[in-house]
Design a protein around this motif. Structure first.
Motif, PDB file in Angstrom:
ATOM      1  N   VAL A  10     -10.768  -4.989  27.237  1.00  0.00           N
ATOM      2  CA  VAL A  10     -10.432  -4.354  25.804  1.00  0.00           C
ATOM      3  C   VAL A  10     -11.572  -4.556  24.886  1.00  0.00           C
ATOM      4  O   VAL A  10     -11.900  -5.515  24.415  1.00  0.00           O
ATOM      5  N   GLY A  11     -12.312  -3.296  24.840  1.00  0.00           N
ATOM      6  CA  GLY A  11     -13.500  -3.249  23.864  1.00  0.00           C
ATOM      7  C   GLY A  11     -14.709  -3.022  24.642  1.00  0.00           C
ATOM      8  O   GLY A  11     -15.086  -3.602  25.609  1.00  0.00           O
ATOM      9  N   GLY A  12     -15.578  -2.175  24.216  1.00  0.00           N
ATOM     10  CA  GLY A  12     -16.577  -1.068  24.999  1.00  0.00           C
ATOM     11  C   GLY A  12     -17.948  -1.497  24.406  1.00  0.00           C
ATOM     12  O   GLY A  12     -18.747  -0.712  24.434  1.00  0.00           O
ATOM     13  N   ARG A 172      -9.149   4.862  23.745  1.00  0.00           N
ATOM     14  CA  ARG A 172      -7.749   4.332  24.089  1.00  0.00           C
ATOM     15  C   ARG A 172      -7.692   3.145  23.147  1.00  0.00           C
ATOM     16  O   ARG A 172      -8.342   2.206  23.344  1.00  0.00           O
ATOM     17  N   GLN A 173      -6.601   3.251  22.163  1.00  0.00           N
ATOM     18  CA  GLN A 173      -6.621   1.858  21.378  1.00  0.00           C
ATOM     19  C   GLN A 173      -5.345   1.147  21.811  1.00  0.00           C
ATOM     20  O   GLN A 173      -4.210   1.846  21.932  1.00  0.00           O
ATOM     21  N   GLY A 188      -0.480   1.112  24.385  1.00  0.00           N
ATOM     22  CA  GLY A 188      -1.608   1.817  23.453  1.00  0.00           C
ATOM     23  C   GLY A 188      -1.487   3.453  23.064  1.00  0.00           C
ATOM     24  O   GLY A 188      -0.653   4.016  24.002  1.00  0.00           O
ATOM     25  N   ARG A 189      -2.248   3.947  22.541  1.00  0.00           N
ATOM     26  CA  ARG A 189      -2.349   5.524  22.309  1.00  0.00           C
ATOM     27  C   ARG A 189      -3.589   6.054  22.513  1.00  0.00           C
ATOM     28  O   ARG A 189      -4.843   5.055  22.224  1.00  0.00           O
ATOM     29  N   PRO A 200      -4.779   7.552  15.800  1.00  0.00           N
ATOM     30  CA  PRO A 200      -4.002   7.509  17.064  1.00  0.00           C
ATOM     31  C   PRO A 200      -3.319   8.990  17.209  1.00  0.00           C
ATOM     32  O   PRO A 200      -2.767   9.731  16.155  1.00  0.00           O
ATOM     33  N   SER A 201      -3.009   9.413  18.605  1.00  0.00           N
ATOM     34  CA  SER A 201      -2.186  10.732  18.657  1.00  0.00           C
ATOM     35  C   SER A 201      -0.955  10.171  19.080  1.00  0.00           C
ATOM     36  O   SER A 201      -0.713   9.192  19.158  1.00  0.00           O
TER      37      SER A 201
END
Length: 871
Positions: A10-12, A172-173, A188-189, A200-201
């Motif tokens: 998680v984290g780019g 992507r969160q 996540g969303r 967020p959608s």
């Protein structure tokens, strides 16, 4: 998008891209990386891209060195140029103390294979004439260092990860983590652009992952909230400015190569070239922490307003150092968040209390550390342990006592200290005192100068001077005595001074006493060590970690969990818990209180670290065998005083309540390595006959609420026997005279107990966790004790390289002064064939090689006669 994976990253940013790459390279299939925005949109995009190899940490130096070498290979693998400019790194010094710092650092660099050169001011000027040098002492130069484009190297690692099968998904969160007992459900969303913001959608996702690694950078506080843990990674503002082209630099570059990255540590900045101009990055005072409770949704790849007044001093010092910059205008500026931790080291390893959840957070030098972090974290996840000891970076080095306010203020201090002299004996002041024993104020009134261990205030030494009627102790140390005998007292009558014979020095400054050589505290520590060797001393060891282990499965569990045989009821032993890889995970003193009742004592700096491992191991054991094991952390419930020295029994006789006080502490009724419940005055004490100093002594574990009473009673009883208050630094010297290994130095996750020379504490007749892995490793190196004929004004710190001729053959892990032998002492690891007593080696100190000799284990009193003395 895959819904079931082996590992989810998680984290780019640079860290996440490297972790994903190295997990795939290590052979894991089904690795997915999620990024809530675009790759590099966090701190990566505005990082300066420097690759400083300078670091006092052995583990972090390895990490940085791996990164530098790894980045050079990326273009051949991926076809992407990471923009690595190998221009070198010139770290200048304006003072002799700064050069001492570089020399202390340099020997650590040697142990990690980092090349360096020394330059005089004249040599600097000859190579780089734009630099003013008349007020410099010199510099250390790393020729293999330089800088890189942060976005490019991240994209190159991401491409390399994709080529190895990693799925990289943007927008992507993660909103939640759920542990099922065997895997993580990560929900996540999908994020969408709306009015320039990322929101967020309604579209959601769910991924099941065996392992999760969080590399969330500035969003670490949100991650902590989602996981229900504490992560002391909070960003601090970091500014850097870019100048217009400098005509003098442009002219110079017509016939010369690029300048190295310039660092004037005493002026608190770095400078490097940028398209004919300069980038200035200061580390000024007053930079504030940001996002203590999370990053606002509106903050994306954004910056803060520049605060030029805050960096005016650093800007003017750049003009002083590079005079041609005085007339050059400013072209651009950046003020962005950079994550820090209270000690400046990142948080890399298993998350506290959670299974298969890994943290890679809190990187203040993320570009430098990214490559190595991915490499060593992948080793931990895939192989069970890294090839180097990563304990100094473990997230659990901070316990549950740590708060948001503490982390924010300490992180600000850490930022400010990037270029402040890193004395090995430094103690930073922010957020102190915080955790204090009841006798803290009384100790301070008696001259205690405190160190901070896991938040606890612990006396390092007592700054005192003799009362006018008492002769001052000599300063030339103890006269050497034959090995195994007791050293002679220092020259001069009345040299071993009790506490009643000394008084606190008014206005004494521990800060001014720090040094890379023998600091102003050294003589106090020497006198304290002498007091224990020849009289009696009292040490506050309240910070020790303490656990109770009970339940129907307690004995079977501890027998499996540790490598030594368990003690009988009323006795104690020293033992070790191993890692999956067979290396040393933790050292315990185990006191057996009953058939299924144990009291465990371990290092004070590692409470949460030990507790987490102990509880998880107990859970695993219970799940397999069904017998319950109950673990309680009782660290804050019990204070500890250690009393040691030939007269320690005499002091305790004054207080012990027993029908026959003269025999209550005798070898027959209270033998060495045993524990008894005794009463000292009105205080019930769990007394353990053991001494970390190698003298007759006891640890007195007592109810914390009775500590002031016991303290006063001990001081009163000790007065007639000349008892002296003693700090941790003298104790550290004394334990080296006994070759007692310490966790975090000689003991760690890169060496087995057998390699540490602890064979007598390993019971190969029984099964224990890690045994097969330990035996399979064999003996790759061996722990030894060395006496050092070093410089007259310095002792080793425990990070120095060891040589045989021109060959580097090992390194020290501890160092100090021996009052028994009157010379420097150290412990460390060498090739097995060099561990024989009498082997002559050299130790690197202050850029010189000094004679060192391997001596027998426990060179002071090797037969333990003083510890066992009866009375």
């Amino acid at each position: 998008m895959k819904t079931h994976v082996k590992a989810l990253v998680v984290g780019g940013g640079a860290i996440g891209a490297s972790v994903a790459y190295h997990l795939a390279k290590a052979g894991w299939q089904d690795v997915v990386l999620l990024e809530r925005d675009e790759l590099t949109s966090g701190s990566t995009w505005h990082a300066a891209g420097l690759l400083p190899l300078f670091n006092m940490s052995y583990a972090t130096t390895h990490i940085h060195q791996y990164s530098v070498e790894f980045y050079k290979t990326l273009e051949a693998e991926t076809g992407l140029n990471a923009g690595f400019s190998i221009v070198g790194n010139l770290r200048m010094a304006q003072s002799k103390a700064r050069m001492d710092e570089y020399m202390v650092y340099a020997t650590t660099a040697e142990t990690c294979g980092v090349p360096y050169e020394w330059l005089t001011p004249a040599q600097i000027k000859e190579r780089w004439p734009l630099v003013r040098t008349e007020d410099l002492e010199g510099a250390i130069y790393h020729p293999t260092d330089g800088y890189i484009n942060p976005a490019d190297v991240t994209m190159a690692m991401a491409k390399g990860a994709r080529q190895r099968g990693v799925e990289v998904i943007r927008k992507r969160q993660v909103d939640g983590y759920e542990w099922t007992g065997s895997e993580w459900i990560v929900r996540g969303r999908v994020m969408v652009e709306k009015g320039g913001n990322l929101v967020p959608s309604e579209e959601t996702f769910e991924i099941r992952a065996e392992h999760v690694v969080t590399c969330t950078g500035n969003h670490a506080q949100r991650t902590a909230q989602l996981l229900g843990i504490k992560i002391p990674a909070i960003p601090v503002e970091h500014q850097f400015i870019v100048t217009e082209p400098d005509p003098a630099l442009v002219e110079y570059r017509k016939t010369h190569g690029e300048h190295p990255v310039l660092r004037d540590a005493d002026a608190k900045w770095y400078v490097r070239e940028e398209r004919g101009g300069w980038i200035l990055g200061p580390y000024e005072r007053g930079a504030p922490a940001r996002f203590e409770y999370g990053v606002p949704d509106s903050f994306r790849a954004d910056l803060f307003p520049l605060d030029l007044e805050r960096i005016e001093e650093e800007y003017m010092s750049m003009i002083h150092r590079i005079p041609s910059t005085e007339t050059v205008g400013l072209k651009d500026d950046f003020n962005g968040p950079i994550c820090y931790t209270p000690d400046g080291n990142p948080l890399v390893g298993p998350a506290p209390g959670l299974r298969n959840m890994w943290l890679a957070e809190g990187f203040s030098f993320g570009i430098t550390a990214a490559g190595g972090t991915g490499y060593y974290l992948a080793q931990m996840m895939v192989e069970g342990e890294a090839e180097i000891d990563m304990a100094s970076l473990d997230p659990k080095r901070y316990g549950s006592w740590m708060t948001t306010e503490y982390a924010a203020r300490k992180n600000e201090e850490c930022y400010e200290h990037v270029y402040i002299l890193h004395h090995p004996d430094e103690e930073r002041e922010a957020c102190r005192p915080l955790r204090t024993a009841p006798v803290y104020d009384a100790q301070a009134a008696l001259g205690a100068q405190f160190g901070c261990v896991n938040g606890w205030e612990r006396p390092n030494y007592y700054a005192v001077e003799p009362k006018s009627s008492v002769a001052q102790s000599g300063t030339d140390g103890a006269r050497p005595a034959p090995q195994g005998g007791r050293s002679a007292p220092p020259h001069g009558a009345g040299a071993i001074l009790g506490q009643s014979e000394v008084q606190p020095i008014q206005g004494f400054s521990d800060h001014d006493s720090r040094s890379f050589r023998r600091g102003g505290w050294w003589e106090f520590a020497r006198q304290e060590a002498e007091a224990i060797r020849h009289g009696v001393g009292l040490i506050d060891a309240t910070a020790f970690t303490k656990h109770t282990v009970t339940g129907a499965g307690a004995t079977a569990f501890l027998d499996w969990f540790t490598c030594n045989r368990l003690p009988k009821v009323g006795r104690i032993n020293l033992t070790y818990a191993l890692t999956e890889a067979g290396t040393t995970r933790t050292e315990y003193t185990i006191v057996r209180l009953g058939e299924q009742s144990y009291y465990l004592v371990s290092a004070g700096a590692w409470t949460a670290y030990d507790a987490d491992y102990l509880r998880k191991a107990a859970e695993d054991f219970t799940a397999e065998h069904g017998a319950p094991v109950v673990i309680h952390d009782v660290t804050s419930q019990h204070g500890v005083f250690a009393i040691a020295g030939p007269k320690s029994r005499d002091v305790l006789k004054e207080l012990i309540k027993d029908p026959d006080p003269d025999t209550a502490l005798s070898n027959k009724r209270f033998p060495w390595l045993s524990a008894r419940q005794i009463e000292l005055g009105m205080c019930p004490v769990n007394a353990i006959r053991v001494a970390y100093t190698g003298e007759l002594g006891w640890e007195l574990h007592h109810p914390i609420e009775m500590q002031r009473y016991l303290w006063n009673a001990l001081l009163a009883a000790g007065e007639k026997h000349g008892m002296r208050l003693v700090g941790a630094r003298a104790q550290n010297w004394l334990r080296q005279e006994k070759s007692y290994r310490a966790f975090g130095t000689e003991l760690g996750r890169d060496a087995t107990p057998a390699e540490a020379g602890l064979d007598r504490f390993i019971d190969l007749e029984k099964a224990f966790f890690g045994k097969e892995a330990m035996l399979a490793k064999g003996i790759r190196s061996k722990c030894v004790t060395l006496l050092v004929d070093g410089p007259a004004d310095a002792d080793p710190w425990g990070r120095e390289a060891l040589y045989l001729g021109d060959e580097r053959v090992g390194r020290l892990t501890s160092g100090g002064y021996s009052v028994h032998f009157g010379k420097s002492i150290g412990m460390g690891y060498v090739k097995p064939e060099l561990a024989e007593v009498g082997t002559k080696l050299k130790v690197k100190m202050f850029d010189q090689l000094w004679d060192a000799e391997v001596v027998e284990d426990s060179p002071y009193d090797p037969k333990n006669t003083t510890i066992r003395v009866d009375g």
